[in-house]
Design a protein around this motif. Sequence first.
Motif, PDB file in Angstrom:
ATOM      1  N   ILE A  52       0.812  -1.235   0.171  1.00  0.00           N
ATOM      2  CA  ILE A  52       0.069   0.057   0.026  1.00  0.00           C
ATOM      3  C   ILE A  52       1.011   1.316   0.177  1.00  0.00           C
ATOM      4  CG2 ILE A  52      -1.641   1.277   1.392  1.00  0.00           C
ATOM      5  CD1 ILE A  52      -2.739  -1.346   2.502  1.00  0.00           C
ATOM      6  N   PHE A  53       0.394   2.296  -0.730  1.00  0.00           N
ATOM      7  CA  PHE A  53       1.302   3.498  -0.885  1.00  0.00           C
ATOM      8  C   PHE A  53       0.469   4.781  -0.997  1.00  0.00           C
ATOM      9  CE2 PHE A  53       0.801   1.821  -4.912  1.00  0.00           C
ATOM     10  CZ  PHE A  53       0.244   3.042  -5.671  1.00  0.00           C
ATOM     11  N   GLY A  54       1.136   5.975  -0.775  1.00  0.00           N
ATOM     12  CA  GLY A  54       0.159   7.270  -0.768  1.00  0.00           C
ATOM     13  C   GLY A  54      -0.609   7.416   0.356  1.00  0.00           C
ATOM     14  N   GLU A  55      -0.966   6.611   1.467  1.00  0.00           N
ATOM     15  CA  GLU A  55      -1.998   6.857   2.259  1.00  0.00           C
ATOM     16  C   GLU A  55      -1.456   8.121   3.057  1.00  0.00           C
ATOM     17  OE1 GLU A  55       1.110   4.650   3.939  1.00  0.00           O
ATOM     18  OE2 GLU A  55      -0.086   4.295   2.211  1.00  0.00           O
ATOM     19  N   THR A  56      -0.218   8.161   3.509  1.00  0.00           N
ATOM     20  CA  THR A  56       0.145   9.467   4.323  1.00  0.00           C
ATOM     21  C   THR A  56      -0.010  10.623   3.965  1.00  0.00           C
ATOM     22  OG1 THR A  56       2.065   7.904   5.493  1.00  0.00           O
ATOM     23  CG2 THR A  56       2.017  10.365   5.689  1.00  0.00           C
ATOM     24  N   TYR A  57       0.311  10.882   2.434  1.00  0.00           N
ATOM     25  CA  TYR A  57       0.172  12.073   2.015  1.00  0.00           C
ATOM     26  C   TYR A  57      -1.330  12.298   1.683  1.00  0.00           C
ATOM     27  CZ  TYR A  57       5.167  11.676   1.278  1.00  0.00           C
ATOM     28  OH  TYR A  57       6.397  11.290   1.540  1.00  0.00           O
ATOM     29  N   ALA A  58      -1.970  11.348   1.366  1.00  0.00           N
ATOM     30  CA  ALA A  58      -3.529  11.460   1.340  1.00  0.00           C
ATOM     31  C   ALA A  58      -4.230  11.756   2.659  1.00  0.00           C
ATOM     32  CB  ALA A  58      -3.968  10.141   0.451  1.00  0.00           C
ATOM     33  N   CYS A  59      -3.819  11.335   3.435  1.00  0.00           N
ATOM     34  CA  CYS A  59      -4.270  11.823   4.711  1.00  0.00           C
ATOM     35  C   CYS A  59      -4.204  13.284   5.329  1.00  0.00           C
ATOM     36  CB  CYS A  59      -3.931  10.856   5.975  1.00  0.00           C
ATOM     37  SG  CYS A  59      -4.735   9.341   6.002  1.00  0.00           S
ATOM     38  N   LEU A  72      -7.368   4.531  -4.576  1.00  0.00           N
ATOM     39  CA  LEU A  72      -8.616   4.563  -3.802  1.00  0.00           C
ATOM     40  C   LEU A  72      -8.660   6.103  -3.592  1.00  0.00           C
ATOM     41  CD1 LEU A  72      -8.209   1.716  -1.633  1.00  0.00           C
ATOM     42  CD2 LEU A  72      -9.510   1.669  -3.662  1.00  0.00           C
ATOM     43  N   ASP A  73      -9.860   6.794  -3.527  1.00  0.00           N
ATOM     44  CA  ASP A  73     -10.174   7.975  -3.125  1.00  0.00           C
ATOM     45  C   ASP A  73     -10.144   8.178  -1.493  1.00  0.00           C
ATOM     46  OD1 ASP A  73     -11.368  10.541  -2.348  1.00  0.00           O
ATOM     47  OD2 ASP A  73     -12.457  10.518  -4.278  1.00  0.00           O
ATOM     48  N   MET A  74      -9.117   8.720  -0.885  1.00  0.00           N
ATOM     49  CA  MET A  74      -9.020   8.911   0.593  1.00  0.00           C
ATOM     50  C   MET A  74     -10.406   9.676   1.092  1.00  0.00           C
ATOM     51  SD  MET A  74      -7.722   8.583   3.205  1.00  0.00           S
ATOM     52  CE  MET A  74      -6.151   7.956   2.923  1.00  0.00           C
ATOM     53  N   HIS A  75     -11.221  10.475   0.424  1.00  0.00           N
ATOM     54  CA  HIS A  75     -12.073  11.153   0.964  1.00  0.00           C
ATOM     55  C   HIS A  75     -13.209  10.210   1.061  1.00  0.00           C
ATOM     56  CE1 HIS A  75     -15.245  14.291   1.990  1.00  0.00           C
ATOM     57  NE2 HIS A  75     -15.831  13.814   0.949  1.00  0.00           N
ATOM     58  N   LYS A  76     -13.342   9.150   0.190  1.00  0.00           N
ATOM     59  CA  LYS A  76     -14.531   8.187   0.411  1.00  0.00           C
ATOM     60  C   LYS A  76     -13.982   6.989   1.544  1.00  0.00           C
ATOM     61  CE  LYS A  76     -16.393   8.953  -4.084  1.00  0.00           C
ATOM     62  NZ  LYS A  76     -16.990   8.257  -5.354  1.00  0.00           N
ATOM     63  N   ILE A  77     -12.829   7.122   1.977  1.00  0.00           N
ATOM     64  CA  ILE A  77     -12.431   6.123   2.795  1.00  0.00           C
ATOM     65  C   ILE A  77     -12.743   6.661   4.268  1.00  0.00           C
ATOM     66  CG2 ILE A  77     -10.264   5.134   4.078  1.00  0.00           C
ATOM     67  CD1 ILE A  77      -8.893   4.857   1.324  1.00  0.00           C
ATOM     68  N   HIS A  82     -16.867  -0.435   6.470  1.00  0.00           N
ATOM     69  CA  HIS A  82     -16.211   0.861   6.225  1.00  0.00           C
ATOM     70  C   HIS A  82     -15.514   1.234   7.372  1.00  0.00           C
ATOM     71  CE1 HIS A  82     -16.544   4.374   3.458  1.00  0.00           C
ATOM     72  NE2 HIS A  82     -15.503   4.749   4.013  1.00  0.00           N
ATOM     73  N   HIS A  83     -16.223   1.014   8.571  1.00  0.00           N
ATOM     74  CA  HIS A  83     -15.495   1.342   9.674  1.00  0.00           C
ATOM     75  C   HIS A  83     -14.191   0.631  10.051  1.00  0.00           C
ATOM     76  CE1 HIS A  83     -18.563   3.932  11.291  1.00  0.00           C
ATOM     77  NE2 HIS A  83     -19.521   3.194  10.826  1.00  0.00           N
ATOM     78  N   GLN A  84     -14.274  -0.635   9.582  1.00  0.00           N
ATOM     79  CA  GLN A  84     -13.174  -1.630   9.525  1.00  0.00           C
ATOM     80  C   GLN A  84     -11.912  -1.130   8.818  1.00  0.00           C
ATOM     81  OE1 GLN A  84     -12.541  -4.325  11.588  1.00  0.00           O
ATOM     82  NE2 GLN A  84     -10.421  -4.249  11.163  1.00  0.00           N
ATOM     83  N   VAL A  85     -12.191  -0.498   7.619  1.00  0.00           N
ATOM     84  CA  VAL A  85     -11.145  -0.230   6.714  1.00  0.00           C
ATOM     85  C   VAL A  85     -10.428   1.387   7.343  1.00  0.00           C
ATOM     86  CG1 VAL A  85     -10.724   1.123   4.627  1.00  0.00           C
ATOM     87  CG2 VAL A  85     -12.258  -0.950   4.438  1.00  0.00           C
ATOM     88  N   ILE A  86     -11.286   2.095   7.816  1.00  0.00           N
ATOM     89  CA  ILE A  86     -10.757   3.395   8.901  1.00  0.00           C
ATOM     90  C   ILE A  86      -9.798   2.785   9.795  1.00  0.00           C
ATOM     91  CG2 ILE A  86     -11.218   5.444  10.259  1.00  0.00           C
ATOM     92  CD1 ILE A  86     -13.745   5.619   8.392  1.00  0.00           C
ATOM     93  N   THR A  87     -10.253   1.714  10.664  1.00  0.00           N
ATOM     94  CA  THR A  87      -9.396   1.205  11.577  1.00  0.00           C
ATOM     95  C   THR A  87      -8.079   0.478  11.231  1.00  0.00           C
ATOM     96  OG1 THR A  87     -11.272   0.882  13.282  1.00  0.00           O
ATOM     97  CG2 THR A  87      -9.167  -0.373  13.348  1.00  0.00           C
ATOM     98  N   ASN A  88      -7.940  -0.072  10.014  1.00  0.00           N
ATOM     99  CA  ASN A  88      -7.036  -0.498   9.596  1.00  0.00           C
ATOM    100  C   ASN A  88      -5.980   0.621   8.912  1.00  0.00           C
ATOM    101  OD1 ASN A  88      -8.055  -3.064   9.974  1.00  0.00           O
ATOM    102  ND2 ASN A  88      -8.601  -3.413   7.796  1.00  0.00           N
ATOM    103  N   LEU A  89      -6.674   1.321   8.430  1.00  0.00           N
ATOM    104  CA  LEU A  89      -5.549   2.649   7.760  1.00  0.00           C
ATOM    105  C   LEU A  89      -4.978   3.396   9.030  1.00  0.00           C
ATOM    106  CD1 LEU A  89      -5.099   4.448   5.474  1.00  0.00           C
ATOM    107  CD2 LEU A  89      -7.082   5.973   6.055  1.00  0.00           C
ATOM    108  N   LEU A  90      -5.612   3.311  10.345  1.00  0.00           N
ATOM    109  CA  LEU A  90      -4.968   4.068  11.244  1.00  0.00           C
ATOM    110  C   LEU A  90      -3.632   3.098  11.709  1.00  0.00           C
ATOM    111  CD1 LEU A  90      -7.455   5.174  13.515  1.00  0.00           C
ATOM    112  CD2 LEU A  90      -6.105   6.667  12.081  1.00  0.00           C
ATOM    113  N   LYS A  91      -3.663   1.800  11.681  1.00  0.00           N
ATOM    114  CA  LYS A  91      -2.694   0.753  11.828  1.00  0.00           C
ATOM    115  C   LYS A  91      -1.622   1.015  10.884  1.00  0.00           C
ATOM    116  CE  LYS A  91      -5.689  -2.473  14.491  1.00  0.00           C
ATOM    117  NZ  LYS A  91      -6.312  -3.868  14.441  1.00  0.00           N
ATOM    118  N   ILE A  92      -2.019   1.051   9.708  1.00  0.00           N
ATOM    119  CA  ILE A  92      -0.946   1.245   8.587  1.00  0.00           C
ATOM    120  C   ILE A  92      -0.200   2.509   8.583  1.00  0.00           C
ATOM    121  CG2 ILE A  92      -0.715   1.539   5.904  1.00  0.00           C
ATOM    122  CD1 ILE A  92      -3.050  -0.143   5.626  1.00  0.00           C
ATOM    123  N   LEU A  93      -0.764   3.665   9.028  1.00  0.00           N
ATOM    124  CA  LEU A  93       0.057   4.704   9.183  1.00  0.00           C
ATOM    125  C   LEU A  93       1.170   4.675  10.371  1.00  0.00           C
ATOM    126  CD1 LEU A  93      -3.059   7.448   8.549  1.00  0.00           C
ATOM    127  CD2 LEU A  93      -1.206   7.037   7.303  1.00  0.00           C
TER     128      LEU A  93
END
Length: 218
Positions: free
Chosen positions: A79-86, A107-112, A123-134
């Motif tokens: 996975i890449f780009g998530e830090t800058y998208a956030c 993927l569109d960060m706003h829609k995540i 959808h809530h699970q994806v948000i939780t996963n994103l925080l762990k990735i960051l």
Amino acid sequence: MYDLIAKTPLFKGISINDIPSMLNCLGSQKLTYEKDSFIFLAEESRPKVGIMLCGKAQIIKENYFGDRTIIGSLESGDIFGETYACMGLSEIPVSVLATENSQALLLDMHKITHTCQSACTFHHQVITNLLKILAKKNTLLNAKMSYITHKTIRGRLEAYFNDQAEKTHSLEFKVPFNRNELADYLCIDRSAMCRELSRMKQEGLIDYHKNRFRVNWA
């Protein structure tokens, strides 16, 4: 494709049967890139969250004078780009370069980060996963900083090799860089690094062939 996506950290805990509707909810785009083409181009591309479906790529940063630093490498499933998208930037400050023919899912960060009207349970699970990735990416960045705090080339190489051995639980490991790329990643001169590698090999500290290494100081 869905099997690979379901195994990524971003979709951990989500049934593979829910992946197609989840991707639709997140406005996903599956794109193909030829070798040496840009997935993201610094100061031009809009930040998005990317998943490498196949191929390889590098995250690179160039300064005003054109000097290039490799921030990281990407392979299938990464996975890449998530830090800058956030960060909510309008343009991404780094480039992502395909080093072989590749496919990526964007993927569109706003829609995540903003749940849809149907309030998808996953959808809530994806948000939780994103925080762990960051959090994990921050740890990796700190690791690179720990390499380049060493003043000597040998110190940087030893610190990097120690981490690779610990990560793979083996004294033998394969690094994801060629010599030019490893020098860029560790912010050192390639010729000087190759001389130091040769000296370390002569001293019996390491052995290597291409990008496969073995350390002998453990």
